[in-house]
Write a protein that holds these residues in place. Structure first.
Motif, PDB file in Angstrom:
ATOM      1  N   CYS A 125      -6.681  -3.609  10.721  1.00 37.27           N
ATOM      2  CA  CYS A 125      -5.656  -2.827  10.029  1.00 37.27           C
ATOM      3  C   CYS A 125      -6.312  -1.735   9.191  1.00 37.27           C
ATOM      4  O   CYS A 125      -7.534  -1.764   8.961  1.00 37.27           O
ATOM      5  CB  CYS A 125      -4.821  -3.735   9.123  1.00 37.27           C
ATOM      6  SG  CYS A 125      -5.728  -4.401   7.709  1.00 37.27           S
ATOM      7  N   PRO A 126      -5.558  -0.762   8.737  1.00 37.64           N
ATOM      8  CA  PRO A 126      -6.103   0.267   7.851  1.00 37.64           C
ATOM      9  C   PRO A 126      -6.631  -0.343   6.553  1.00 37.64           C
ATOM     10  O   PRO A 126      -6.083  -1.317   6.036  1.00 37.64           O
ATOM     11  CB  PRO A 126      -4.901   1.180   7.572  1.00 37.64           C
ATOM     12  CG  PRO A 126      -3.952   0.921   8.695  1.00 37.64           C
ATOM     13  CD  PRO A 126      -4.131  -0.521   9.052  1.00 37.64           C
ATOM     14  N   VAL A 127      -7.714   0.251   6.045  1.00 38.41           N
ATOM     15  CA  VAL A 127      -8.337  -0.204   4.803  1.00 38.41           C
ATOM     16  C   VAL A 127      -8.375   0.963   3.817  1.00 38.41           C
ATOM     17  O   VAL A 127      -8.723   2.087   4.185  1.00 38.41           O
ATOM     18  CB  VAL A 127      -9.761  -0.734   5.059  1.00 38.41           C
ATOM     19  CG1 VAL A 127     -10.478  -1.036   3.741  1.00 38.41           C
ATOM     20  CG2 VAL A 127      -9.711  -1.987   5.940  1.00 38.41           C
ATOM     21  N   ILE A 128      -8.019   0.678   2.572  1.00 36.46           N
ATOM     22  CA  ILE A 128      -8.090   1.669   1.492  1.00 36.46           C
ATOM     23  C   ILE A 128      -9.139   1.224   0.497  1.00 36.46           C
ATOM     24  O   ILE A 128      -9.119   0.077   0.029  1.00 36.46           O
ATOM     25  CB  ILE A 128      -6.723   1.827   0.788  1.00 36.46           C
ATOM     26  CG1 ILE A 128      -5.657   2.290   1.774  1.00 36.46           C
ATOM     27  CG2 ILE A 128      -6.834   2.814  -0.372  1.00 36.46           C
ATOM     28  CD1 ILE A 128      -4.254   2.364   1.179  1.00 36.46           C
ATOM     29  N   ASN A 129     -10.045   2.109   0.192  1.00 33.25           N
ATOM     30  CA  ASN A 129     -11.096   1.837  -0.778  1.00 33.25           C
ATOM     31  C   ASN A 129     -10.546   2.038  -2.191  1.00 33.25           C
ATOM     32  O   ASN A 129     -10.221   3.153  -2.589  1.00 33.25           O
ATOM     33  CB  ASN A 129     -12.290   2.759  -0.532  1.00 33.25           C
ATOM     34  CG  ASN A 129     -13.425   2.519  -1.500  1.00 33.25           C
ATOM     35  OD1 ASN A 129     -13.410   1.583  -2.290  1.00 33.25           O
ATOM     36  ND2 ASN A 129     -14.434   3.376  -1.442  1.00 33.25           N
ATOM     37  N   ALA A 130     -10.477   0.967  -2.969  1.00 33.75           N
ATOM     38  CA  ALA A 130     -10.011   1.035  -4.354  1.00 33.75           C
ATOM     39  C   ALA A 130     -11.188   1.060  -5.324  1.00 33.75           C
ATOM     40  O   ALA A 130     -11.011   0.763  -6.505  1.00 33.75           O
ATOM     41  CB  ALA A 130      -9.098  -0.147  -4.655  1.00 33.75           C
ATOM     42  N   GLY A 131     -12.361   1.429  -4.819  1.00 32.85           N
ATOM     43  CA  GLY A 131     -13.556   1.532  -5.645  1.00 32.85           C
ATOM     44  C   GLY A 131     -14.667   0.668  -5.109  1.00 32.85           C
ATOM     45  O   GLY A 131     -14.514  -0.552  -5.010  1.00 32.85           O
ATOM     46  N   ASP A 132     -15.795   1.306  -4.735  1.00 37.45           N
ATOM     47  CA  ASP A 132     -16.947   0.539  -4.249  1.00 37.45           C
ATOM     48  C   ASP A 132     -18.180   0.907  -5.073  1.00 37.45           C
ATOM     49  O   ASP A 132     -18.734   1.987  -4.946  1.00 37.45           O
ATOM     50  CB  ASP A 132     -17.185   0.775  -2.757  1.00 37.45           C
ATOM     51  CG  ASP A 132     -17.527   2.207  -2.394  1.00 37.45           C
ATOM     52  OD1 ASP A 132     -16.984   3.123  -3.045  1.00 37.45           O
ATOM     53  OD2 ASP A 132     -18.347   2.416  -1.485  1.00 37.45           O
TER      54      ASP A 132
END
Length: 312
Positions: A125-132
């Motif tokens: 599924c699509p992934v959203i980066n909320a901070g890495d």
């Protein structure tokens, strides 16, 4: 209907000005929607959203949760403290486990640079980066851009001074990519030890605070991230507020109509004076939080359109 041509949102890197503008434009409808009495849309009805936060968060976690629920999604928050991560399970195995539950979109925050991309490589599924780590925080940069555009009426040509702990800030990492791409004139200001070794082309660095914010339209303050520093570096900062803290008096060096921003959480009396942060005539900080929900609704909508059979 406009289309977002990427499967994930892992960072600003690789996006075009058109991509960013699309997200900002899509977010505009949700600003007014969120100010209404009834805040329920069903376009994500039946879809499952997982928020996997391996680091503590208030603004980002809850805005993604609220965004998903307002769009009708089934939202599940992954609590690391009560998970098998505490038993030594790897990030890859955690991702595979969550993927087997067939989510439709996943939001992840993790302390390691590149973690979101690693997870995206195994998710269906699509992934959203909320901070890495110290890498990127793309939705924060997008909401910052929206706040600037709504208050000043444009981004192109706006002078933005990003001040403080640039080296360890993923917010700065994304803003240093997005704002120049949208036409802003960007500079960074901070102690030599907290400036990056390299700056993007066209971005100038300053160690003198007053010189760095001179003539700026936007002064964006950043938190000193002691948790990401070596102890020796953290302890050597000395009286940070005296040298690099923003006060109402120091803001006079900027454009007379300059606005103040901060991604939060704030260290009041360290990087910014509390009274200035709370002044609605000069501060966009509360508006940034509000716009974060709208931007994240736009991202969730755009990234799930293909799964929902919505075509451009």
């Amino acid at each position: 209907m406009p289309a977002y041509r990427h499967r994930h949102l892992l960072g600003i890197e690789g996006l075009s000005a058109a991509d960013l503008t699309l997200i900002l434009d899509e977010a505009e409808q949700w600003v007014s929607f969120n100010r209404g009495l009834r805040k329920q849309d069903d376009r994500l009805a039946g879809l499952t959203q997982i928020n996997a936060f391996f680091e503590n968060s208030t603004r980002t976690l809850f805005s993604f949760e609220i965004a998903g629920k307002r769009l009708g999604a089934q939202v599940a928050n992954f609590h690391v403290a009560a998970s098998s991560v505490k038993k030594g399970e790897s990030l890859a195995d955690t991702a595979l486990t969550l993927n087997a539950m067939r989510p439709d979109v996943m939001v992840i925050r993790h302390e390691a640079n590149g973690a979101a991309a690693d997870v995206a490589a195994v998710m269906d599924c699509p992934v959203i980066n909320a901070g890495d780590g110290t890498g990127e925080h793309p939705t924060q940069a997008l909401l910052d851009a929206l706040a600037i555009r709504r208050r000043l009426g444009k981004i192109e040509g706006v002078k933005v001074a990003i001040c403080g702990d640039i080296r360890h800030s993923r917010v700065a990492g994304s803003n240093l990519k997005s704002l120049p791409l949208l036409g802003a004139e960007v500079r960074v200001v901070g102690p030599p030890s907290l400036l990056p070794d390299r700056l993007p082309e066209g971005v100038e660095g300053f160690t003198d605070f007053d010189q760095g914010i001179a003539g700026a339209d936007i002064v964006m303050m950043l938190r000193v991230q002691r948790e990401r520093m070596a102890a020796a570096l953290s302890d050597s900062l000395g009286d940070y507020h005296a040298l690099y803290g923003l006060t109402r008096e120091r803001l006079e060096a900027a454009n007379p109509s300059a606005m103040v921003m901060h991604p939060g959480p704030m260290n009041r009396g360290v990087e910014i004076d509390g009274a200035l942060a709370d002044d609605p005539q000069k501060s966009l900080i509360v508006e940034q939080v509000e716009l974060g929900v709208a931007v994240r609704m736009a991202c969730l909508d755009l990234l799930t359109r293909e799964r929902r059979g919505v075509t451009a």
